[in-house]
Design a protein around this motif. Sequence first.
Motif, PDB file in Angstrom:
ATOM      1  N   PHE A 173       0.867  -1.236  -0.062  1.00  0.00           N
ATOM      2  CA  PHE A 173       0.200  -0.133   0.025  1.00  0.00           C
ATOM      3  C   PHE A 173       0.902   1.207   0.024  1.00  0.00           C
ATOM      4  O   PHE A 173       0.751   2.164  -0.946  1.00  0.00           O
ATOM      5  N   PHE A 174       1.707   1.134   0.947  1.00  0.00           N
ATOM      6  CA  PHE A 174       2.761   2.536   1.019  1.00  0.00           C
ATOM      7  C   PHE A 174       3.494   2.588  -0.507  1.00  0.00           C
ATOM      8  O   PHE A 174       3.866   3.739  -0.614  1.00  0.00           O
ATOM      9  N   SER A 175       3.969   1.201  -0.755  1.00  0.00           N
ATOM     10  CA  SER A 175       4.418   1.397  -2.279  1.00  0.00           C
ATOM     11  C   SER A 175       4.055   2.200  -2.993  1.00  0.00           C
ATOM     12  O   SER A 175       4.533   2.982  -4.087  1.00  0.00           O
ATOM     13  N   LYS A 176       2.642   2.132  -3.384  1.00  0.00           N
ATOM     14  CA  LYS A 176       1.714   2.609  -4.358  1.00  0.00           C
ATOM     15  C   LYS A 176       1.693   4.051  -4.264  1.00  0.00           C
ATOM     16  O   LYS A 176       1.792   4.904  -4.934  1.00  0.00           O
ATOM     17  N   LYS A 177       1.617   4.447  -2.998  1.00  0.00           N
ATOM     18  CA  LYS A 177       1.204   5.744  -2.255  1.00  0.00           C
ATOM     19  C   LYS A 177       2.503   6.641  -2.732  1.00  0.00           C
ATOM     20  O   LYS A 177       2.124   7.852  -3.179  1.00  0.00           O
ATOM     21  N   THR A 178       3.860   6.076  -2.320  1.00  0.00           N
ATOM     22  CA  THR A 178       4.835   6.824  -2.536  1.00  0.00           C
ATOM     23  C   THR A 178       5.576   6.574  -3.879  1.00  0.00           C
ATOM     24  O   THR A 178       6.619   7.192  -4.214  1.00  0.00           O
ATOM     25  N   ASP A 179       5.376   5.718  -4.590  1.00  0.00           N
ATOM     26  CA  ASP A 179       5.835   5.234  -5.946  1.00  0.00           C
ATOM     27  C   ASP A 179       7.266   4.636  -5.609  1.00  0.00           C
ATOM     28  O   ASP A 179       8.395   5.139  -6.194  1.00  0.00           O
ATOM     29  N   CYS A 180       7.304   3.881  -4.516  1.00  0.00           N
ATOM     30  CA  CYS A 180       8.847   3.314  -4.261  1.00  0.00           C
ATOM     31  C   CYS A 180       8.995   1.897  -4.258  1.00  0.00           C
ATOM     32  O   CYS A 180       7.884   1.142  -4.142  1.00  0.00           O
ATOM     33  N   SER A 181      10.034   1.223  -4.759  1.00  0.00           N
ATOM     34  CA  SER A 181      10.210  -0.126  -5.160  1.00  0.00           C
ATOM     35  C   SER A 181      10.984  -0.830  -4.296  1.00  0.00           C
ATOM     36  O   SER A 181      11.457  -1.900  -4.521  1.00  0.00           O
ATOM     37  N   LEU A 182      11.729   0.257  -3.266  1.00  0.00           N
ATOM     38  CA  LEU A 182      12.738  -0.677  -2.366  1.00  0.00           C
ATOM     39  C   LEU A 182      12.366  -0.018  -0.935  1.00  0.00           C
ATOM     40  O   LEU A 182      11.604   0.893  -0.573  1.00  0.00           O
ATOM     41  N   PHE A 183      12.487  -0.887  -0.082  1.00  0.00           N
ATOM     42  CA  PHE A 183      12.063  -0.592   1.326  1.00  0.00           C
ATOM     43  C   PHE A 183      13.078  -1.075   2.143  1.00  0.00           C
ATOM     44  O   PHE A 183      14.017  -2.194   2.103  1.00  0.00           O
ATOM     45  N   LEU A 184      13.387  -0.458   3.573  1.00  0.00           N
ATOM     46  CA  LEU A 184      13.926  -0.957   4.703  1.00  0.00           C
ATOM     47  C   LEU A 184      13.342  -0.751   5.967  1.00  0.00           C
ATOM     48  O   LEU A 184      12.750   0.147   6.249  1.00  0.00           O
ATOM     49  N   PHE A 185      13.083  -2.092   6.584  1.00  0.00           N
ATOM     50  CA  PHE A 185      12.029  -2.112   7.679  1.00  0.00           C
ATOM     51  C   PHE A 185      12.969  -2.669   8.938  1.00  0.00           C
ATOM     52  O   PHE A 185      13.648  -3.562   8.943  1.00  0.00           O
ATOM     53  N   GLY A 186      12.788  -1.649  10.059  1.00  0.00           N
ATOM     54  CA  GLY A 186      13.526  -1.837  11.133  1.00  0.00           C
ATOM     55  C   GLY A 186      12.517  -2.424  12.173  1.00  0.00           C
ATOM     56  O   GLY A 186      11.604  -1.636  12.531  1.00  0.00           O
ATOM     57  N   SER A 187      13.115  -3.407  13.111  1.00  0.00           N
ATOM     58  CA  SER A 187      12.204  -3.564  14.271  1.00  0.00           C
ATOM     59  C   SER A 187      13.126  -4.246  15.428  1.00  0.00           C
ATOM     60  O   SER A 187      14.279  -4.631  15.087  1.00  0.00           O
ATOM     61  N   HIS A 188      12.450  -4.531  16.398  1.00  0.00           N
ATOM     62  CA  HIS A 188      13.392  -5.138  17.799  1.00  0.00           C
ATOM     63  C   HIS A 188      12.352  -5.777  18.642  1.00  0.00           C
ATOM     64  O   HIS A 188      11.341  -5.406  19.093  1.00  0.00           O
ATOM     65  N   ASN A 189      12.615  -7.059  18.819  1.00  0.00           N
ATOM     66  CA  ASN A 189      11.998  -7.983  19.837  1.00  0.00           C
ATOM     67  C   ASN A 189      13.047  -8.816  20.595  1.00  0.00           C
ATOM     68  O   ASN A 189      14.130  -9.039  20.243  1.00  0.00           O
ATOM     69  N   LYS A 190      12.265  -9.491  21.428  1.00  0.00           N
ATOM     70  CA  LYS A 190      13.194 -10.627  22.085  1.00  0.00           C
ATOM     71  C   LYS A 190      13.764 -11.461  21.298  1.00  0.00           C
ATOM     72  O   LYS A 190      15.108 -12.136  21.491  1.00  0.00           O
ATOM     73  N   LYS A 191      13.022 -12.172  20.553  1.00  0.00           N
ATOM     74  CA  LYS A 191      13.315 -13.357  19.413  1.00  0.00           C
ATOM     75  C   LYS A 191      14.393 -12.910  18.522  1.00  0.00           C
ATOM     76  O   LYS A 191      15.424 -13.638  18.261  1.00  0.00           O
TER      77      LYS A 191
END
Length: 306
Positions: A78-96
């Motif tokens: 959805f965000f890719s269509k909205k911003t016309d971006c074909s690459l992404f970097l997703f950051g997260s943090h959890n115990k596992k």
Amino acid sequence: SEAIDLVPLTKRSKRFLENRGPKLTEDVKSAMIMKGGNTSQMVTQALKDIYSLKKPNAVLYKKKNITRPFEDSTSLEFFSKKTDCSLFLFGSHNKKRPNNFIFGRLFDFHVLDMIELGIEKYVSLSEIKTNKCPEGTKPMLVFAGEPFETDHEYKRLKNLLIDFFRGPTVPAVRLSGLEHVLHFTALDGKIFMRSYRCLLKKSGCRTPRIELEEIGPSFDFVLRRTHLASEDLYKLAHKQPKALKPKKKKNISHDAFGTRFGRVHMQKQDLSKLRTRKMKGLRKRKGEVAAEEQDGQAPKVAKVES
């Protein structure tokens, strides 16, 4: 559900749809940089540093996005269509999976590849007190390590990192513009990312002496989960339009450095029939021509009579 064809009602909307439509020469790929619902201070700062390397072809989302790309990628699409971006970097943090990065790309607004990397060691841009490269500098990418050439997952990771950091395509390069180096090393199950500034020093000759100065950020990654496209889909995403394919020319080849080689076929020349500069003194007499044809010898040059 049937696809709906959008009909532009104004010239502005028409230009917008044409800009989003398929093109022979693609625009520079932009990247979405976003953080998940739970992140650490290290991940937040690391995302900002990657954004500074990718600017201006990047969009940084400051709000949290409660999503899990490996389980449900609809929000990314959805965000890719909205911003016309074909690459992404997703950051997260959890115990596992602490201090987690997910590099990915999309094809036709659907997730193509995703590779999850864990951050084991990180040094930010601000911690290294040196002069930085200007914003928008096209980096030189260097990959070292046997896994990048032999392992299937590392090959895809190398291709993904090249796609992510390569920057715009330029027709020419000047020597002083080659000042940023991104170095990736695969060793002992880890990926080491280093960023250097290229310094041109005086060497006493025309070619300068080159020194590398680390400017940050610095990462030590470990490979975690992967979501790779099938070979058929991967080939479809790399399909090149016929209009851009170079036309094959007979007997012409190129080497790895772009040097052109040509093969020329020539018939065997008969030097006995070679005609030199026309002069009255070199003109053959009828008797000499007939004798040469009978003997099969090379033609003799007539003597000049004074």
